[in-house]
Enzyme design. Structure first.
Site, PDB file in Angstrom:
ATOM      1  N   GLU A 124       0.859  -1.194   0.000  1.00 17.53           N
ATOM      2  CA  GLU A 124       0.000   0.000   0.000  1.00 17.53           C
ATOM      3  C   GLU A 124       0.895   1.245   0.000  1.00 17.53           C
ATOM      4  OE1 GLU A 124      -3.933   1.866   2.211  1.00 17.53           O
ATOM      5  OE2 GLU A 124      -2.582   0.593   3.369  1.00 17.53           O
ATOM      6  N   ALA A 135      -3.857   8.725   6.620  1.00 18.79           N
ATOM      7  CA  ALA A 135      -2.801   8.683   7.642  1.00 18.79           C
ATOM      8  C   ALA A 135      -1.446   8.296   7.061  1.00 18.79           C
ATOM      9  CB  ALA A 135      -3.194   7.709   8.739  1.00 18.79           C
ATOM     10  N   HIS A 190      -6.425   5.763  -2.112  1.00 16.91           N
ATOM     11  CA  HIS A 190      -5.740   6.981  -1.676  1.00 16.91           C
ATOM     12  C   HIS A 190      -5.524   7.870  -2.900  1.00 16.91           C
ATOM     13  CE1 HIS A 190      -5.094   5.928   2.510  1.00 16.91           C
ATOM     14  NE2 HIS A 190      -4.762   4.712   2.103  1.00 16.91           N
ATOM     15  N   ARG A 222     -23.307  14.368 -10.098  1.00 15.95           N
ATOM     16  CA  ARG A 222     -22.764  14.862 -11.369  1.00 15.95           C
ATOM     17  C   ARG A 222     -21.269  14.587 -11.498  1.00 15.95           C
ATOM     18  NH1 ARG A 222     -26.536  18.982 -10.247  1.00 15.95           N
ATOM     19  NH2 ARG A 222     -24.961  20.259  -9.189  1.00 15.95           N
ATOM     20  N   ASP A 243     -16.233  -2.168   9.856  1.00 18.74           N
ATOM     21  CA  ASP A 243     -16.385  -1.952  11.298  1.00 18.74           C
ATOM     22  C   ASP A 243     -17.565  -1.050  11.652  1.00 18.74           C
ATOM     23  OD1 ASP A 243     -15.397   0.483  10.428  1.00 18.74           O
ATOM     24  OD2 ASP A 243     -13.579   0.425  11.656  1.00 18.74           O
ATOM     25  N   GLY A 244     -18.266  -0.520  10.646  1.00 29.74           N
ATOM     26  CA  GLY A 244     -19.393   0.364  10.915  1.00 29.74           C
ATOM     27  C   GLY A 244     -18.987   1.767  11.292  1.00 29.74           C
ATOM     28  N   HIS A 246     -15.667   3.268   9.733  1.00 25.42           N
ATOM     29  CA  HIS A 246     -15.043   3.800   8.527  1.00 25.42           C
ATOM     30  C   HIS A 246     -16.093   4.163   7.476  1.00 25.42           C
ATOM     31  CE1 HIS A 246     -11.176   2.397  10.094  1.00 25.42           C
ATOM     32  NE2 HIS A 246     -10.598   3.064   9.114  1.00 25.42           N
ATOM     33  N   ASP A 269      -8.049  -3.780   7.607  1.00 21.53           N
ATOM     34  CA  ASP A 269      -7.123  -2.640   7.638  1.00 21.53           C
ATOM     35  C   ASP A 269      -6.601  -2.449   9.063  1.00 21.53           C
ATOM     36  OD1 ASP A 269      -5.602  -0.556   6.706  1.00 21.53           O
ATOM     37  OD2 ASP A 269      -7.251   0.867   6.499  1.00 21.53           O
ATOM     38  N   GLY A 307      -6.866   3.737  10.696  1.00 21.51           N
ATOM     39  CA  GLY A 307      -6.960   2.288  10.631  1.00 21.51           C
ATOM     40  C   GLY A 307      -7.880   1.746  11.708  1.00 21.51           C
TER      41      GLY A 307
END
Length: 379
Positions: A124, A135, A190, A222, A243-244, A246, A269, A307
């Site tokens: 990444e 981050a 990103h 648009r 995770d509800g 993010h 993550d 994260g």
């Protein structure tokens, strides 16, 4: 060895079945109760082992540490959340740090380890966009370069199997095309890419999108942006951090409604703080982070999410029980879809004769009753 349950995930449904395991493989499937067995899990569900393709660390260890024993400890312990395969994931850093990190993973693969199987490395960065770096440390972000990537891949002994990059900064899609033609799954993330740039990236070899909704141009009716591309291009794989936090639960539901059951991927993550006691000082990419009571990591003193500490079995529960994601789509997101995305679906991701004996056993509350990594019980 044989194990059985009244609920074994086969062919997109739960069936009563008995699984025979030999030499780390599923050798045969029988009817439930066909013969004596070592473990009868009753009503507990047997699923294919979970595959986490985006995870930076756990148990106080981070991939960027480049310490073989820390990586071995991580692999031996992560089956406690049902994970049987993994892509240790780097975070943007200076070349010497990344070189050491990928070399360490290659060393562990070469010398041996126990537990979850390392299927390769998720690289990444550092070829990301400054506006959506999240981050990721800005001082280490670099321009996309085939030559530089080749150096990292050489240090990794060829084990970089998945890369997150910002396609709008990949001139002429040179790195994208190189990776796609050399067996490396290319994922865009990103990124400030527009919807139009995303389409061209896919045309030139991108097949996945990293943590959809996070670290990218948002959706506008648009200006669809990267989120619009993820929703519109149904054959494009997309990771989500389930995770509800993010992403809102409604957004998770919309994502899976758009992708169907075959292209959504659950990732954690997760950071080194996962499975660690509350408190403590941690870093990501050389920057200080803090863990909130919600389990989220943020850059210290800011609201910037850095994260998660999500566990895969908990992520599956959230998708099904809270986000209302269809059962088959949620299970495939942990198993079959990541296997297909990174090219290991010939041996991972489903319960079938001839496949690796990677199995996760879940109780009704999604707690892990047992995890088999290539036939060996680890939890």
């Amino acid at each position: 060895m044989r194990i059985q349950s009244k609920k074994v995930w086969i062919g997109g449904q739960f069936l009563p079945a008995q699984i025979e395991i030999a030499d780390g493989k599923i050798s045969r499937i029988y009817e439930y109760g066909a013969g004596s067995c070592e473990a009868d899990y009753g009503e507990d569900r047997i699923l294919p082992g979970f595959i986490d393709i985006h995870t930076h660390g756990s148990y106080g260890y981070d991939t960027n540490d480049g310490e073989p024993e820390g990586l071995r400890d991580w692999m031996a312990r992560i089956p406690e959340e049902g994970v049987t395969s993994i892509l240790p994931t780097t975070v943007t850093q200076m070349p010497e740090v990344l070189t050491k990190a990928v070399s360490s993973v290659a060393q562990v693969i070469r010398e041996g380890y126990r537990g979850a199987e390392i299927l390769g490395i998720h690289f990444e960065g550092p070829f990301l966009d400054m506006n959506y770096k999240g981050a990721q440390p800005p001082e280490a972000i670099a321009a996309a370069s085939v030559a530089q990537f080749q150096k990292y891949q050489e240090a990794a002994e060829g084990w970089i199997r998945y890369i997150t990059l910002s396609p709008e900064h990949d001139e002429d899609f040179a790195l994208t095309r190189y990776c796609a033609s050399h067996g490396v799954t290319v994922s865009m993330g990103h990124s400030s890419a527009t919807y139009e740039q995303a389409r061209m990236a896919v045309a030139n070899g991108v097949t996945s999108m990293t943590h959809v909704y996070n670290g990218m141009t948002p959706y506008h009716h648009r200006r669809p942006g990267l989120v619009g591309a993820a929703l519109r291009m149904r054959d494009l794989y997309g990771e989500v951090i389930g995770d509800g936090h993010h992403s809102d639960l409604a957004a998770l539901n919309v994502f899976f409604q758009a992708k169907g059951r075959n292209h959504g991927i659950l990732v954690t993550d997760s950071l080194r703080a996962k499975h660690c006691p509350p408190g403590g000082n941690y870093q990501l990419g050389g920057h200080d982070i803090e863990i909130g009571t919600d389990g989220l990591a943020r850059l210290k003193g800011t609201d910037t999410i850095a994260g998660s500490t999500l566990r895969m079995n908990e992520g599956l529960r959230i998708l099904i029980e809270e986000a209302g994601v269809p059962l088959d789509a949620a299970i495939y997101a942990c198993t079959w879809n990541p296997a297909c995305c990174i090219g290991v679906a010939d041996r991972k991701g489903k319960i079938c004769a001839g496949y690796d004996a990677d199995l996760t056993v879940l109780a009704a509350d999604y707690s892990v009753t047992g995890t088999y990594c290539r036939g060996v019980l680890f939890s």
